[in-house]
Design a protein around this motif. Structure first.
Motif, mmCIF file in Angstrom:
data_model
loop_
_atom_site.group_PDB
_atom_site.id
_atom_site.type_symbol
_atom_site.label_atom_id
_atom_site.label_comp_id
_atom_site.label_asym_id
_atom_site.label_seq_id
_atom_site.Cartn_x
_atom_site.Cartn_y
_atom_site.Cartn_z
ATOM 1 N N VAL A 94 0.837 -1.195 0.000
ATOM 2 C CA VAL A 94 0.000 0.000 0.000
ATOM 3 C C VAL A 94 0.875 1.249 0.000
ATOM 4 C CG1 VAL A 94 -1.871 -1.148 1.256
ATOM 5 C CG2 VAL A 94 -0.086 0.064 2.524
ATOM 6 N N ASP A 97 -5.099 1.567 2.864
ATOM 7 C CA ASP A 97 -5.600 2.336 1.723
ATOM 8 C C ASP A 97 -7.106 2.176 1.543
ATOM 9 O OD1 ASP A 97 -5.386 -0.310 0.974
ATOM 10 O OD2 ASP A 97 -4.473 0.078 -0.974
ATOM 11 N N ARG A 123 -0.365 10.812 -0.401
ATOM 12 C CA ARG A 123 -1.009 9.819 -1.254
ATOM 13 C C ARG A 123 -1.920 10.534 -2.238
ATOM 14 N NH1 ARG A 123 -3.386 5.894 3.295
ATOM 15 N NH2 ARG A 123 -3.767 7.925 4.267
ATOM 16 N N SER A 182 1.157 5.468 4.550
ATOM 17 C CA SER A 182 0.186 6.399 5.131
ATOM 18 C C SER A 182 0.860 7.620 5.730
ATOM 19 C CB SER A 182 -0.648 5.689 6.200
ATOM 20 O OG SER A 182 0.189 5.158 7.220
ATOM 21 N N VAL A 204 -5.740 4.720 -7.247
ATOM 22 C CA VAL A 204 -4.566 5.116 -6.468
ATOM 23 C C VAL A 204 -3.342 5.209 -7.371
ATOM 24 C CG1 VAL A 204 -3.038 4.494 -4.563
ATOM 25 C CG2 VAL A 204 -5.496 4.065 -4.381
#
Length: 259
Positions: free
Chosen positions: A10, A122, A17, A13, A26
């Motif tokens: 992913v 995500d 992003r 965080s 994404v």
């Protein structure tokens, strides 16, 4: 014991992003991609089960070529081998589609127990254990803060706001874990070097018997229709205290409906 642990790569965080404006998916190519944090706890729990009962730990992931980095992290922690499902047709796949692919892959891998993180950072849907349990016809024990396996039965303590529930299910089963279950180990230099020689089997949708037209953005059950960036932070409100600062503060809080 044959143990499979699901791993997802992913966007970090802790970094910025973004979504790709071309299709609102994404933007993984420009992101700082890492192993989903909660998956590391599932990896650690899988390794502890192996140490207690013997057997092998297989890592399973669905993702682009870059997801190989997530696989290597799990292998460097101590997993024995990996299966990487990689196919361009998976771009933009939704959770139900991904669960179909994972279930098909799991049907080709021997397992007594499947471990995974409770959610991904995500998507944050927390539905994959239930979807896989339904597709595979096996029980699921979700939200585990503690796991024991004995006599062909898995027992967990499921974390709740007021304590925990004690649950059990016969194997084979799927168990999702929270970050309260253990403390993931750091890969050693020896483990990092050994990971380079561990087998990673790549599979396509064709290898799994899945029609590419049934997965991907075009047939996804959910899509991002639109998005906007976070609005810029506005200037704060300055209150000059001329003997009436407290009253001005209360008036401001009242206008914001805080008091």
């Amino acid at each position: 014991m044959d143990i499979v642990v699901l791993v997802k790569q992913v966007p970090d965080s802790g970094s910025e992003r973004n979504l790709d404006p071309a299709d609102n998916t994404v933007a993984r190519g420009s992101a700082d991609n890492v192993v989903n944090e909660i998956d590391e706890y599932a990896i650690e729990e899988a390794l502890q089960l192996k140490e207690a009962h013997g057997g092998e730990v297989t890592v399973l992931t669905v993702g682009p070529e870059s997801a190989a980095d997530a696989i290597r992290k799990a292998l460097s922690m101590g997993a024995d081998k990996a299966v990487h499902v990689v196919d361009d047709a998976m771009h933009g796949a939704c959770a139900p589609q991904t669960s179909a692919v994972l279930a098909a892959a799991l049907q080709q891998i021997p397992f007594d127990i499947v471990l995974c993180g409770a959610e991904s950072t995500d998507g944050q849907l927390s539905v994959m254990p239930a979807l896989l349990a339904e597709r595979l016809g096996i029980p699921q024990l979700s939200g585990a803060r503690k796991l024991t396996v004995e006599g062909g039965v898995a027992r967990v303590e499921r974390q709740t706001d007021g304590g925990y529930w004690a649950l059990e299910a016969p194997l084979p089963a799927i168990v999702s874990t929270w970050d309260t279950i253990n403390e993931p180990r750091y890969p050693s230099f020896k483990g990092i070097m050994a990971a380079k020689k561990k087998p990673v089997q790549k599979k396509s949708l064709a290898d799994l018997g899945i029609d590419p037209s049934t997965v991907g953005l075009a047939t996804a059950t959910s899509q991002v229709l639109d998005f906007a960036g976070r609005p810029p932070k506005g200037a704060g409100v300055k209150v000059d205290d001329e003997g009436d600062g407290a009253a001005k503060l209360v008036d401001f809080l009242a206008t914001q409906k805080i008091v």
